[in-house]
Design a protein around this motif. Sequence first.
Motif, PDB file in Angstrom:
ATOM      1  N   TRP A  37     -34.561  59.958  26.181  1.00 38.40           N
ATOM      2  CA  TRP A  37     -34.097  61.235  25.623  1.00 38.40           C
ATOM      3  C   TRP A  37     -34.822  62.339  26.372  1.00 38.40           C
ATOM      4  N   ASN A  38     -34.102  63.025  27.248  1.00 37.36           N
ATOM      5  CA  ASN A  38     -34.701  64.034  28.132  1.00 37.36           C
ATOM      6  C   ASN A  38     -35.867  63.408  28.885  1.00 37.36           C
ATOM      7  N   ASP A  39     -37.097  63.881  28.669  1.00 40.87           N
ATOM      8  CA  ASP A  39     -38.267  63.349  29.369  1.00 40.87           C
ATOM      9  C   ASP A  39     -39.069  62.385  28.506  1.00 40.87           C
ATOM     10  N   PHE A  40     -38.484  61.881  27.450  1.00 38.83           N
ATOM     11  CA  PHE A  40     -39.175  60.989  26.535  1.00 38.83           C
ATOM     12  C   PHE A  40     -38.553  59.603  26.597  1.00 38.83           C
ATOM     13  N   VAL A  41     -39.413  58.593  26.418  1.00 42.99           N
ATOM     14  CA  VAL A  41     -38.970  57.213  26.277  1.00 42.99           C
ATOM     15  C   VAL A  41     -39.015  56.865  24.795  1.00 42.99           C
ATOM     16  N   VAL A  42     -37.861  56.492  24.259  1.00 41.68           N
ATOM     17  CA  VAL A  42     -37.752  56.123  22.847  1.00 41.68           C
ATOM     18  C   VAL A  42     -37.845  54.604  22.750  1.00 41.68           C
ATOM     19  N   VAL A  43     -38.795  54.112  21.941  1.00 39.89           N
ATOM     20  CA  VAL A  43     -39.070  52.682  21.830  1.00 39.89           C
ATOM     21  C   VAL A  43     -39.042  52.287  20.361  1.00 39.89           C
ATOM     22  N   ALA A  44     -38.260  51.264  20.041  1.00 39.57           N
ATOM     23  CA  ALA A  44     -38.295  50.639  18.717  1.00 39.57           C
ATOM     24  C   ALA A  44     -39.085  49.353  18.844  1.00 39.57           C
ATOM     25  N   CYS A  45     -40.266  49.288  18.201  1.00 42.92           N
ATOM     26  CA  CYS A  45     -41.200  48.198  18.447  1.00 42.92           C
ATOM     27  C   CYS A  45     -41.810  47.710  17.139  1.00 42.92           C
ATOM     28  N   TYR A  46     -42.557  46.628  17.255  1.00 46.69           N
ATOM     29  CA  TYR A  46     -43.301  46.065  16.134  1.00 46.69           C
ATOM     30  C   TYR A  46     -44.777  46.123  16.481  1.00 46.69           C
ATOM     31  N   GLU A  85     -43.044  47.905  11.573  1.00 44.52           N
ATOM     32  CA  GLU A  85     -42.008  48.357  12.506  1.00 44.52           C
ATOM     33  C   GLU A  85     -42.159  49.857  12.722  1.00 44.52           C
ATOM     34  N   GLU A  86     -42.113  50.273  13.972  1.00 41.65           N
ATOM     35  CA  GLU A  86     -42.344  51.675  14.307  1.00 41.65           C
ATOM     36  C   GLU A  86     -41.321  52.155  15.316  1.00 41.65           C
ATOM     37  N   LEU A  87     -41.143  53.472  15.311  1.00 37.96           N
ATOM     38  CA  LEU A  87     -40.320  54.162  16.298  1.00 37.96           C
ATOM     39  C   LEU A  87     -41.231  55.111  17.054  1.00 37.96           C
TER      40      LEU A  87
END
Length: 1382
Positions: free
Chosen positions: A512-521, A528-530
């Motif tokens: 997202w633009n200059d960000f890396v979006v990660v759905a992780c544990y 569970e975190e975003l």
Amino acid sequence: MYFLSGWPRRLLCPLRSEEDPRHVQPSAQRRYFAVLADTQLSIWFSRPSVLVVSYIESLKAVSQFGFYQQAKWKPDDSMIAVAASNGYVLLFDVVGGGEDRYLYEPVYPRGSPRVKVTPGYKEEQCAPALSLEMKKPIDLEAPITSLESLQDNLLVCTADGYLHMLHWDGVRNGRSAVNLSTVPFSLDLQSSRGGVCLDLSGVHIRDMEYCVTLDGFAVVFHDGRLGFISPTASRLSTEQLQGVWAADVTDGTCVAVNNKYRLMTFGCASGSVLVYVIDNTTGSMQLSHKLELTAKHYPDIWNKTGPVKLIRWSPDYSVVMVTWECGGLSLWSVFVSHTHPQRYIQISYWGAEGYQLWVISGSQAGRIEGEEGLPRLRQAAILQFQFIKSALTANPCTSNQEQVLLHGEDRLLLTCGDPAQGHSLTDHQPGPSHTPLSQGLSTLLGHKHWHVVQVHMHTHTLFAAIDSSGQFLAVAGRRGFAHYSLHTRKWKLFGNITQEQSMTVTGGLAWWNDFVVVACYNFLHQQEELRLFLRSSNLDIAFACVTKLHTGTLLLNVFRNMLIVFHTDCSICLYGIEKREDGSSVELLQEVPMSRYIPHPSLVVSVTLTSVRTETGISLKAPQQACMAESILLNLAGQLIMLQRDRSGPQVRETDAPSNQKKLLPFCPPVVLAQCVESVWTTCRSNRKKRHLVEALWLSCGGGGMKVWLPLFPRDHRKPHSFLARRIMLSFQLNIYPLAVLFEDALVLGAANEAALYDGLGGRSPEAEPPEAQFPFCTVERTSQIYLHHLLRQLLVRNLGDQALLLAQSCAQLPYFPHVLELMVHVVLEEEATSREPIPDPLLPTVAKFVTEFPLFLRTIVHCARKTEFALWNYLFAAVGNPKDLFEECLLTQDLDTAASYLIILQNMEVPAVSRQHATLLFNTALEQGKWDLCRHMIRFLKAIGSGESETPPITPTTQEPSSTGAFEFFRNRSISLSQSVDGASIGKSNLQKAFSMPAGPSAKSPENMYIDMLLWRHARRLLEQERLRDLGCFSAQLGFELIGWLCRERSRVARLRDFVAALKRLHKDFLWPFPVTPNSSVGSPLKNGRCRAVLSTHLLKSQSADSLLNSDMDAPPPPVTTTKHHWLDGLGAGPKEMDSISSHGVPQTHEAFLSPLINKPEECSVGSATDLTETSSMVDGDWTVVDENFSTLNLSQSELEHISMELANKGPHKSQVQLRYLLHMFMEAGCLEWCVVIGLLLREVNVIKQVLSLLGSPEVPRETVRSVYAGLLAVDQWASSDCLGYKAFLNLLRPQLQTLCQTASEQVQAENFQASAGSKLAETAVGVTAAVMPRAEESRGTAPLGLPPDTPMGASMDRGCAEEKPEEEPDEEGTYDCILS
């Protein structure tokens, strides 16, 4: 999709064995592989692929149990079950050696960042030490046909028709055995309760596999019938089992299930694969589609494969692998065939993440003997095929990008533009004017290579994502993630390895633009975190925006500033993302429960947030809706479901509510848009000019082809009809497997495998062949395909011509749009013209009418015709129009190249007379426009028609040749004939050939040559009548026209000059020659006494030593031009004999001839010699440095410099001067004295005019010529006195010769005819000219090569005539030089 890469690897076994492996079975997590031989069980580790432990059965046990046949792992990898041939089930415990015992450990050099203290080091990089312990064998008293592992139980099928449920602890429960004959089977579940059951007496199960999402077993009976057994409880009993069977199928061989798409695939003895689904309403088995080789694509092997032997789905269930009894391996996508046929394959299974395929080869390479007859220490029959797969298979959120991203085990392959170009565009917001893709379109389509990025990870790549600019990548493995910049070519990793090891990516990656979006544990907090990481910051939790989630995440996607997340509890959450100064913030906006629509969370293939909706009602002037998230698209096991915003209630304007209090609208119940969907593509960009493409929804439907949900807009902002739908679903077939869609460029990008065979046996036996000889080397190439013509055709079929026109007009600027029109015409023509059945409503007339809306109509039709068989031309032109009419329309629009293509059509469809007529029209038009290349082809075409060679049509010029308005060029020793368009000729100074002459021989007198000569003569007359000498020279040089011979014939007709003044003005204009000006004062000029003559001549000669004029040879007399002998023309060569000696001497004698002394008359302007401008051409062309050096050595005064400047100002360009001298030479040899006088006046050549005037006294000169010259000179003198005084001084030099001319004329006619008005009367008396009526020729606009003026006796005679007046003038008519006028 999956693609083979390179050659397969061959695994080496350190144990000596005479047995070949016969079966391979991976564990549930695919970390271990069990390889079975007849009496040996081996456990291999997956990464690295090494042998861990091997168990060899004793001979006594083999005699009791029999040979090993198949194996099955316990879901937790702690046990393995082996089925023996005598009906025994052997259970083995897989015992680990402990946390500190490892069989293989990596060794790193000193200074390596990977050290042994890294958390998870041993788990990821070391191969564990295992041991196998056999438990008590279980005797089932019947041969075992199939094994299937459940959670705590093992289901075994035996040949006596029983199903046995065994516990993994080895205790047999006899009550779990079920006889198949007692299980009710029917065509559907509704009729099974009270209907007639299938008789299964004496029938047993051959193959079986459990499907989690269908909660049942897909089975194949030994008689070839197919069925599905669904238990109603966890325990197996007759009352708790029911089954359905597939009708009309009796050749089943094997089975495999797809848990993600809820599919059952059955192999058949015919070689095809049947794919079945379970109907949700009746529970019956319904055939979805077939996977089979076709004779069209595989004509050599489609019917030679034999029965299907094995079917295996990939770990992500996106492709299926099929092998046959006769060998071979093929890959197929879920709903379409996409094969990679191989050979020598017996059995195979997928490795971890699908990057390898473990294969047991059918060759006998495992029994190769060594040099001494001993078996080699290797197990050569186990191979590993390497695969590269699309990022869409594991991370479907990349579908909103317009790049193709593939990832293998250790590398990434991507398509994108120039990295530097994309880096400069990363700061721009996405939009139609700042799309890096459109600027890199040529890079995307120009080659088939990939950007390859090596990934140095100790685990497999699980997820990969690319940003919208195509310059930044994010990659995740088993633990942590990293991102890479194509611009800097550097990776950014976690600085704290503990943080990297404490997280694992579960729901994917997105940019997202200059960000890396990660759905992780998070393992530390078991949460569970975003997380959002800024690309420019360090990879650290301290710089991340962390949002805790209530449940696990399976999928995520990004739409503008919104994030959509799909959880394991079948709920969808929408988050808003906002960029702040200290990073970013994530806020939960809306939660949508979907558990009532989704039976199992693993069935969801992809989730997408889009602006697409059904009730658009948007006009072309209101594209603001494209910026809003209107719908959720959910791919549920191949069914595309859409949830739209519910706008049925009262609406609140967004401007009335505060931004922090906006409440999103709820969603309507889901609607099914399409079936059998594999991939979905949308875009968040908006483009008002291409709204049809940008706001469309693109679906890949496998065998159903590509589907497009296209919006329909009213034309010209009119109110749409109420009965028209807002969108329409169009489908078409593709020749490639789509991986990305370029919305605004109307392209589909993909990838394809290319195989290269290796032939390196060297006389060895087939058993000794290495893998390189058995299997081809596979590479992955980029592919692309245009789809716009499919959309246009589908719209025309549905009578939506206005929508098709809007769509085509929006894409008219694409570079391949002409090809789109050609494809559409060609496809429709091929289908309709070759149809065996009559077509009631043909589409070709509609397509032809549609193409006429574009200016490329004529070119499109003729290009399509030339690429089509001749037999289809009548059908084509019956729809588009008569080719003769289209040819004439091309002439009206001045599109001569297209007209030439139509001429080829006419040549094949009409009689030769019609072809000759139209070829003549085109030839004349090409002559008028100076299309010399086309003219040469037309000459050849006309010759072919006349000589019966009409089967060799002319070559249509593919490129426009430069225009000849600038000038014509001269080349040495060029000989051009009408029958040969080759420009080159043998070059040699001693053997100069006659230029521009037709070849001697019978062909020159043939009727077709006479016809062409007549056309050429007619055009030459036209040019000479219009006094266009420059165009006449270009015409003669380009087409090899024999100018001298033609002028000799036309000397007394069209070559006569009517108006000297008009001709002189036209020459000034055409050759860019300045009118002479009168100097203020030339009295006392230091140059008039000639004192600087020799010095200036010498220095100017040195400055012009490179000029080709000094290298010409005019001494060798060429053959005469005409056969007629004119005695008065001999006078052109009468003169002192010094000319011969001067011309035969060296350079010093020639140097004096370049400057002539000025006449000692104050009122006269300076008059140059016949060649002084030629020698000073370097000054005219800009070589002022040399001239300044020469003049500085002379110490010239200011008056001398002013006089030289005035002399140069009265001269035209050097190239025009060369052309005029060449024409003067031509007219002099032809005896056209009037034109010689005019050209001499233009060049102000005193000697030339004096020579011509002296020749007029010859009695053989016609009286009309004498009168014309005398009257013309009087007219020029009168015009010069009033309008151009610069010529007056020059004419005064000719006063003695004019008096002599007057006396000569008096002897021929009476004195009263030579009064003061005699000049005007003679000017009015013109010689009748017979010229063919032709269209007015336009100015030539091309620069083309021109040959040398010929060496003739007349030319030599003229040189001697000139020498009588001035001995230094020998190089005047030299023609062996090159020049180009821009």
